[in-house]
Write an enzyme that holds these catalytic residues in place. Sequence first.
Site, PDB file in Angstrom:
ATOM      1  NE  ARG A  65       0.543   1.442   4.368  1.00 34.29           N
ATOM      2  CZ  ARG A  65       2.048   1.603   4.306  1.00 34.29           C
ATOM      3  NH1 ARG A  65       2.650   1.818   3.167  1.00 34.29           N
ATOM      4  NH2 ARG A  65       2.810   1.765   5.321  1.00 34.29           N
ATOM      5  CD  GLU A  71       2.676   7.847   6.786  1.00 36.14           C
ATOM      6  OE1 GLU A  71       2.300   6.642   6.986  1.00 36.14           O
ATOM      7  OE2 GLU A  71       2.430   8.144   5.574  1.00 36.14           O
ATOM      8  CB  SER A 168       2.796  -2.236   3.765  1.00 31.62           C
ATOM      9  OG  SER A 168       2.226  -2.888   4.880  1.00 31.62           O
ATOM     10  CB  SER A 169       7.224  -5.721   1.662  1.00 27.57           C
ATOM     11  OG  SER A 169       8.454  -5.262   2.569  1.00 27.57           O
ATOM     12  CG  ASP A 213       0.898  -0.945   6.988  1.00 25.88           C
ATOM     13  OD1 ASP A 213       0.513   0.155   6.872  1.00 25.88           O
ATOM     14  OD2 ASP A 213       1.963  -1.021   7.346  1.00 25.88           O
ATOM     15  CE  LYS A 257       5.535  -1.605  10.206  1.00 28.30           C
ATOM     16  NZ  LYS A 257       4.170  -0.913   9.942  1.00 28.30           N
TER      17      LYS A 257
END
Length: 480
Positions: A65, A71, A168-169, A213, A257
């Site tokens: 996405r 954010e 957002s893998s 996500d 992250k």
Amino acid sequence: MPEVLICTSWLSGATFGEPDMNNNCPPVKKFPKEGKQYQRLLSLSEKFFREFSCSPQFYVRAPGRVNLIGEHVDYCGYAVFPMAVEQDIIIAVATNTSGSLNMHNIDVGYPEFSCDINDFEINKNQPTWYNYVLCGVRGLRDEGGIEGPLVGLDMVVGGNIPPSSGLSSSSALVCAASLAVSHAHGLSLTKDRLAEICARCERHIGTQGGGMDQAISFLAIKDTAKVIEFNPLQSVSVTLPPGATFVVANSLAPMNKAANSSFNCRVMECRLATQIMAKNAGLAWKEYSTLGQLQKILGMSLPQMIRLVSDTFEPRPYSKEEICELLGTSPEVLNQITLSENTRHIDHFKLHDRALHVFSEAHRVWEFKRICEELSETALEELGRLMLESHRSTQLLYECSHPKLDALVDLSQGVAEGARLTGAGWGGCIVALVKEEAVENYKKMLREKYYNKEPEAEGRDINTILFSSRPGSGACIFVQ
């Protein structure tokens, strides 16, 4: 345009719109007969046969996405404005009788992994690719309603979402793994249920995210963006203004992250700000964890909450000792009640700036939606202004940008209508709003002024790091 029916006045006085119906299951689609998707599925099938000497029984797909605006607000209880991209994670799957979970990746750079599907640990200190699959499996094991032990699964994973890019893998991998377990066990879990499970189970790897996500990965509808709210999860489709094209540019500064304590620190700073403002309001501070939850109980507008932040906090770091004094508690209780395990070592927290970003960014989400729906002649210019304001807020108040992201945003001015970092930040990508007729000139400018001078871009396919994407569809299952 959707007819406005529901008013969420506690947010900003904005209208949410008629919610989409998300109580249906991810669709089951026939195996495509041609095209890029067909070629990718075929490659997965061939790899699967080489590894397991049989063909996959089915395939699951979950998209990445790009968040257009909003954010670092989802875990604070506020709405976000993402769209699914066409890039995705696909897993080829078959059941086995050994009770094992066997994972291979089509990219040989990622190691294979096997374990007992009913007895495994997730290493928070090692956010390797297969641990995200384990998160998805555990989520369904814990909350999917499966009776008895899980059946064993063989998997081959492939993806074309650039890793550590802010698209957002990792969450797409969690979502795909959960959908694989669900389908293999004959469950009929709805999109919103799967999204909620996946948002919670990703925390097993140490990421204190908020659910955006996972929600867009399951709820996305082709050719529309989404405004997504949480608690309860609901979404509304928003058609973007004519001529609006979003271009994603990878800074090539990687960010993970789960491996970055700064992300979880920001979550805790927002939680601490919430609790101090709750105590000042005479509330039981230990019962509050998000800024959105506090705003709702106070019955204040977003502009009023912005003023409250300035009245409550000074724009400086607060020591852990000061915070304990303000809450009338001890460091031991604060560690137990508020701070996550991987943030208890932090000595200072910036409460004013973090809360100010969240409330102002939450307000920008509703402004973005209003502009999309009003379709004025200056819509693209107004949306671009909001995107630039958003970037400056993440850069200066939330401090989650990166010099390479800032350079891309600065280069975009005067060519794009607006640009901002997208995703958690600290690296990854920007998203730029560009008029349709200016897209190629914009890409050409970035190639010449950024990528030709960026060592990390050497030898890379430019189309994988600089691309425009139309809003894509959500997670699905492919069968032959």
